[in-house]
Design an enzyme around this catalytic site. Structure first.
Site, PDB file in Angstrom:
ATOM      1  N   GLN A 208      -1.861   4.959   6.319  1.00 10.91           N
ATOM      2  CA  GLN A 208      -1.559   5.810   5.159  1.00 10.91           C
ATOM      3  C   GLN A 208      -1.273   7.243   5.612  1.00 10.91           C
ATOM      4  OE1 GLN A 208      -1.337   4.660   1.873  1.00 10.91           O
ATOM      5  NE2 GLN A 208      -0.485   6.691   1.531  1.00 10.91           N
TER       6      GLN A 208
ATOM      7  N   LYS B 104      -3.308  -0.758  -2.811  1.00  9.16           N
ATOM      8  CA  LYS B 104      -2.654  -1.693  -1.890  1.00  9.16           C
ATOM      9  C   LYS B 104      -3.589  -2.855  -1.554  1.00  9.16           C
ATOM     10  CE  LYS B 104       0.420   1.849  -0.154  1.00  9.16           C
ATOM     11  NZ  LYS B 104       0.632   2.958   0.773  1.00  9.16           N
TER      12      LYS B 104
ATOM     13  N   ASP C 109       5.950  -1.310   6.671  1.00  9.73           N
ATOM     14  CA  ASP C 109       6.444  -0.119   5.962  1.00  9.73           C
ATOM     15  C   ASP C 109       7.890   0.170   6.364  1.00  9.73           C
ATOM     16  OD1 ASP C 109       4.909   1.142   4.070  1.00  9.73           O
ATOM     17  OD2 ASP C 109       3.702   2.281   5.507  1.00  9.73           O
TER      18      ASP C 109
END
Ligand code: NAP
Length: 301
Positions: free
Chosen positions: A97, A53, A120
């Protein structure tokens, strides 16, 4: 006739080129898009994901911050870091994460992220925006699946879509996005007695289960679009999806491969959400008092 491949690598490259241009414009205006990625603990797969990422951010010209913490980080300390990033004007997206160590409540952490930076799209508010057809950040994997379906040029209006899987991060938002695109949607899950009964009626099938060979050729209507979200390993340890690719591609009209389908799109849509977040902040600063809402996503009626 074998199905046409929906190429997630190619589409990702095209979308990332566009994101890069948009990022360059923002940077020239002094508003470089910024993504903060937080990793807690030593999960090896998570380390690979966050590295990818952060690298992707660099490739499209974003500013990125990677914060790594030991597994004994307290929940309070993590929430304090998120509060600081919420207030940081150089950061337009915050990603924590998963999975987190067991002593940290993931939902508390997700809900601590400002909705305006929830790239997200996992928070309850972002989920509510999706349910209510309001602009907002869509979870990256289903958002990427919609982009993949778009490349077929087939209008989803009136089509029957079957989603296999009902997780909060993939199956449910996927079904809602298909619904917003005017498909008639069926959601199947582990308690669905005859999966094939449903999938055989589908013009579009999205498989998001996590079990290989969940969808086989006899379960697919000729001409269907098949999107394979699954990430599994076959007996030889090779990456494979939920779909029996060899068999289903003889029946479907369009199909995503694994790897090279949905996988590359997930990070791409994270970048897309982040650049949209930065653009939103920028346009609000250009026209104070008239903060512009986010543009509706494709597929939203
Ligand atoms: P998940 O939370 O485990 O959800 C799996 C879903 O599949 C559940 O809703 C479950 O039903 C359903 N299911 C299980 N067995 C079934 C069966 N025999 N028939 C019908 N439905 C069944 O998984 P997820 O996070 O949604 O992810 C799904 C897959 O996508 C995984 O392989 C994951 O690794 C992959 N994935 C890939 C990406 C990517 O970027 N490519 C991103 C995210 C996820 P119940 O709700 O009844 O248990």
């Amino acid at each position: 006739m074998p199905a046409q491949l929906i190429d997630g690598v190619l589409l990702s490259q095209q979308l990332r080129a566009d994101i890069k241009e948009r990022a360059a414009k923002l940077t020239a205006a002094g508003k470089q898009p910024g993504l903060a990625v937080i990793l807690v603990g030593e999960d090896p797969a998570s380390h690979v994901y966050v590295r990818n990422k952060v690298k992707a951010c660099g490739d499209v010209g974003f500013h990125s911050v990677l914060e790594k913490y030991d597994a004994d980080l307290t929940e309070a300390a993590l929430l304090a870091r998120i509060a600081a990033l919420n207030a940081d004007p150089a950061i337009h997206g915050i990603l924590v994460q998963m999975p987190l160590p067991r002593h940290i409540d993931p939902s508390k952490v997700i809900e601590a992220i400002a909705t305006s930076k929830d790239v997200d799209g996992y928070s309850v508010l972002s989920a509510g925006e999706l349910v209510a057809n309001l602009p907002g950040f869509r979870p990256c994997t289903p958002y990427g699946c919609m982009k993949l379906i778009e490349t077929t040029g087939i209008d989803l209006r009136g089509k029957h879509a079957v989603v296999i899987g009902r997780s909060n991060t993939v199956g449910k938002p996927m079904a809602l996005l298909l619904l917003q695109a005017n498909a008639t949607v069926t959601i199947c899950h582990s308690a669905t007695p005859d999966l094939g009964y449903h999938t055989r009626q589908a013009d579009v099938i999205v498989a998001a289960v996590g079990r290989r060979n969940t969808l086989t050729a006899d379960m697919v209507k000729p001409g269907a679009i098949v999107i394979d979200v699954g990430m599994n390993r076959d007996d030889a340890g090779k990456l494979c999806g939920d779909v029996d690719f060899a068999g289903v591609s003889e029946v479907a009209a369009h199909i995503t491969p694994v790897p090279g389908g949905v996988g590359p799109m997930t990070i791409t849509m994270l970048l897309m959400n982040t650049v949209e977040s930065a653009e939103r902040v920028h346009s609000a600063s250009q026209a104070p008092g008239q903060a512009k809402g986010m543009e509706p996503k494709p597929g939203i009626a």
